[in-house]
Design an enzyme around this catalytic site. Structure first.
Site, PDB file in Angstrom:
ATOM      1  N   ASP A 207     -20.184   1.090   3.708  1.00  0.00           N
ATOM      2  CA  ASP A 207     -20.750   2.647   4.000  1.00  0.00           C
ATOM      3  C   ASP A 207     -19.161   2.854   4.742  1.00  0.00           C
ATOM      4  O   ASP A 207     -19.109   2.469   5.813  1.00  0.00           O
ATOM      5  CB  ASP A 207     -22.000   3.233   4.222  1.00  0.00           C
ATOM      6  N   GLU A 263     -18.114 -17.726   3.657  1.00  0.00           N
ATOM      7  CA  GLU A 263     -19.305 -18.589   4.096  1.00  0.00           C
ATOM      8  C   GLU A 263     -19.760 -18.817   3.593  1.00  0.00           C
ATOM      9  O   GLU A 263     -21.148 -20.138   3.019  1.00  0.00           O
ATOM     10  CB  GLU A 263     -20.274 -17.895   6.130  1.00  0.00           C
TER      11      GLU A 263
HETATM   12  C1  NOJ Z   1     -20.988   8.083   3.144  1.00  0.00           C
HETATM   13  C2  NOJ Z   1     -22.387   7.746   2.087  1.00  0.00           C
HETATM   14  O1  NOJ Z   1     -21.978   7.621   1.208  1.00  0.00           O
HETATM   15  C3  NOJ Z   1     -23.055   9.237   2.292  1.00  0.00           C
HETATM   16  O2  NOJ Z   1     -24.132   9.495   1.422  1.00  0.00           O
HETATM   17  C4  NOJ Z   1     -23.481   9.621   4.147  1.00  0.00           C
HETATM   18  O3  NOJ Z   1     -23.795   9.837   3.510  1.00  0.00           O
HETATM   19  C5  NOJ Z   1     -22.351   8.867   5.048  1.00  0.00           C
HETATM   20  N1  NOJ Z   1     -21.814   7.916   4.426  1.00  0.00           N
HETATM   21  C6  NOJ Z   1     -23.421   8.652   5.921  1.00  0.00           C
HETATM   22  O4  NOJ Z   1     -23.205   7.228   6.387  1.00  0.00           O
END
Ligand code: NOJ
Length: 562
Positions: A207, A263
């Site tokens: 993310d 790993e």
């Molecule tokens: C990107 C994610 O795809 C989204 O859904 C989220 O709200 C934000 N990052 C924060 O984690």
């Protein structure tokens, strides 16, 4: 022979948003046992890998992207036993599973943050990014430490009265960023990564990976004329994201993380980064020799029109930027963006074409749940009832910005692309047998659902299944190099390319128009032709017409059995 490239380059990925996929216990919220119930469907469909958005312990303020315990499961999704069973059941079907890793931030409710905010001397203080305000702090904390804006446009600094300092959050205020300049944080998060790889995850989706490191100088970001960011330029809200995104230390960290992932060798694992920037910059996350992130999302495809010239340009750009050993990705929707069908004018013919393009081009295809049935964007969900925290945030944005945000594919209410998966015609389209699903089902669900399309060879679902299986069993489509072909027919309407593998060449012709167009195969016949519109293979010689929005793949050999 298939098997020359690692499996993750040859695979197809299907994103499950667990909350919206299948509710097994009638509480209106999709859950892990619900996903298990649908694995036979996914296997039948022919997807090889599933990626699940986060289901770890979380207050669910951002529906799981705000984690409060990385080692546990939120009760509405099930428990650790369900999670293990899911991983096992996926593997039992010969499929792979990708988990979401939110490395950049935690929930404000994570015990680390609770400790960190409790006093300036707490051992965990440095787990997050704390700074003094710019002016002498009064009860309001003075002004933020610098001008940095979050990805959503506001100041990313938030004053905490307990210690009269400000913490940094790249996204929403309840998602404080971890401080990766503290080696203990890096270690702790790499342990989270190792934990889930040990549990059997075959891959990890990272993310907002491009926000991990912020510049240690805390100098102001420079001014920019750009009002809004986009998928390939994170500058916006009138500043360059110089010190807050795509920092060189983040690109270096990609390699460190890859070493950890490597790993685990049996089977090999992979990481795919959610990163925003120009295609050439995104390549740096992978490293010239492929020693960084295995894959990055290339979100440019999200806004590329479905026309032959636009797709040709996109393919050319991705091919130039991601030559072997690098590998591009193709994405047409996810849980943050308008559903792909929106751009296709909700036209099933175009959805069948998109399936053909995405599943024949060189690059890992990421499908978003519902795309395979042509599920539409759910317009008209009342903004006041929105569950998405972004919707609440944008209530305060100047109204004049909203239309251009929509045009740029920035969703004002992400609930609209997260409606429950329509499985059939029953109550709540078969998503839940409970009273009320957490989001309303799409009003078109009585027509657009899995059951309605399953037995219909002309449906969007049948096209996806056909193309997924074609790719899976073809060495050329799953593992071949790509060369664009100048089509004899109209290049404004036809996109053509060849996929070449030691044991097979496939030529792909996509008619991106409403007209019938001639296809002359006399110079380069094949042994078999497969259309995206029906199952039966045809002889591949002579002349043939391409129907409007028809795609055909011509194979020169039957390939090698997988
Ligand atoms: C990107 C994610 O795809 C989204 O859904 C989220 O709200 C934000 N990052 C924060 O984690």
């Amino acid at each position: 022979m298939i098997g020359e490239s690692p499996w993750w380059k040859r695979t197809t990925v299907y994103q499950v948003y667990p909350r919206s996929f299948s509710d097994s216990n009638a509480d209106g919220i999709g859950d892990l046992p619900g996903v298990i119930d649908r694995l036979d469907y996914l296997h039948w469909l022919g997807v090889e890998t599933i990626w699940l958005s986060p289901f770890y312990s979380s207050p669910q303020t951002d529906f799981g992207y705000d984690i409060s315990d990385h080692f546990n499961i939120a009760p509405e999704y099930g428990d650790l036993e369900d999670c293990r069973r899911l991983i096992d059941e996926v593997h039992a079907r010969g499929m792979k599973i990708v988990l979401d890793m939110v490395l950049n931030h935690t929930s404000i409710e994570h015990p680390w943050f609770q400790e960190s905010r409790s006093s300036r001397n707490n051992d965990r203080r440095d787990f997050y990014i704390w700074r003094d305000g710019r002016r002498a702090a009064g009860s309001s904390g003075g002004a933020p430490p610098n001008n940095w804006r979050s990805m959503l446009g506001n100041s990313g600094w938030h004053h905490d009265p307990t210690t009269d300092q400000w913490y940094w959050a790249s996204f929403l205020p309840f998602q404080p960023d971890l401080n990766y300049r503290n080696p203990a944080v890096k270690q702790a998060m790499l342990d989270v990564v190792r934990h889930w790889l040990r549990e059997g995850a075959d891959g990890l989706r990272l993310d907002i990976f491009n926000a991990i490191f912020k510049d240690a100088s805390f100098a102001d970001n420079p001014f920019s004329l750009r009002p809004l960011p986009s998928e390939h330029n994170p500058d916006g809200f009138f500043q360059r994201a110089l010190h807050t995104q795509n920092h060189p230390d983040t690109i270096a960290f990609a390699r460190e993380l890859r070493a950890v992932v490597d790993e685990f060798r049996d089977p090999p694992r992979f990481v795919v980064g959610e990163v925003f920037g120009h295609t050439d910059l995104l390549r740096e996350y992978c490293g010239a020799e492929g020693q960084g992130l295995n894959l990055v999302f290339l979100f440019k495809s999200l806004r590329t029109p479905l026309t032959a010239p636009a797709l040709r340009e996109l393919v050319r750009e991705f091919e130039l930027a991601f030559p072997e050993p690098l590998f591009p990705t193709y994405v047409f929707g996810n849980h943050d963006r308008p559903r792909g069908m929106e751009r296709l004018g909700n036209d099933p013919a175009k959805a069948r074409m998109l399936a053909a393009f995405q599943l024949t081009v060189r690059g890992v295809p990421f499908l978003y749940y519902g795309e395979e049935i042509g599920l539409g964007h759910h317009h008209g969900m009342p903004h006041e009832l929105a569950r998405d925290p972004i919707a609440a945030r944008y209530r305060f944005l100047p109204r004049w910005l909203l239309p251009s945000m929509r045009r740029r594919g920035i969703l004002i209410n992400r609930d609209e692309c997260r409606s429950p998966m329509p499985w059939g015609v029953g109550p709540h389209a078969g998503f839940s047998s409970g009273e009320t699903p957490w989001l309303p089902v799409h009003p078109d669900s009585p027509l657009i659902n899995v059951d309605a399309q399953r037995g219909d060879p002309g449906s969007v679902l049948s096209s996806y299944r056909r193309m997924l299986n074609l790719r899976r069993h073809s060495p050329a489509l799953s593992d071949g190099t790509l060369a664009l072909i100048e089509p004899r027919a109209d290049a404004r309407r036809v996109l053509a390319f060849a996929r070449m593998h030691a044991h097979q060449t496939a030529r792909v012709y996509l008619n991106l128009s409403d007209r019938e167009l001639p296809l002359d195969l006399r110079d380069a016949p094949g042994v078999r032709l497969q259309s995206n519109l029906h199952d039966t293979p045809e002889a591949a010689s002579g002349r043939r017409l391409l129907a409007p929005w028809e795609a055909v793949v011509i194979f020169d050999t039957d390939g090698v059995a997988t």
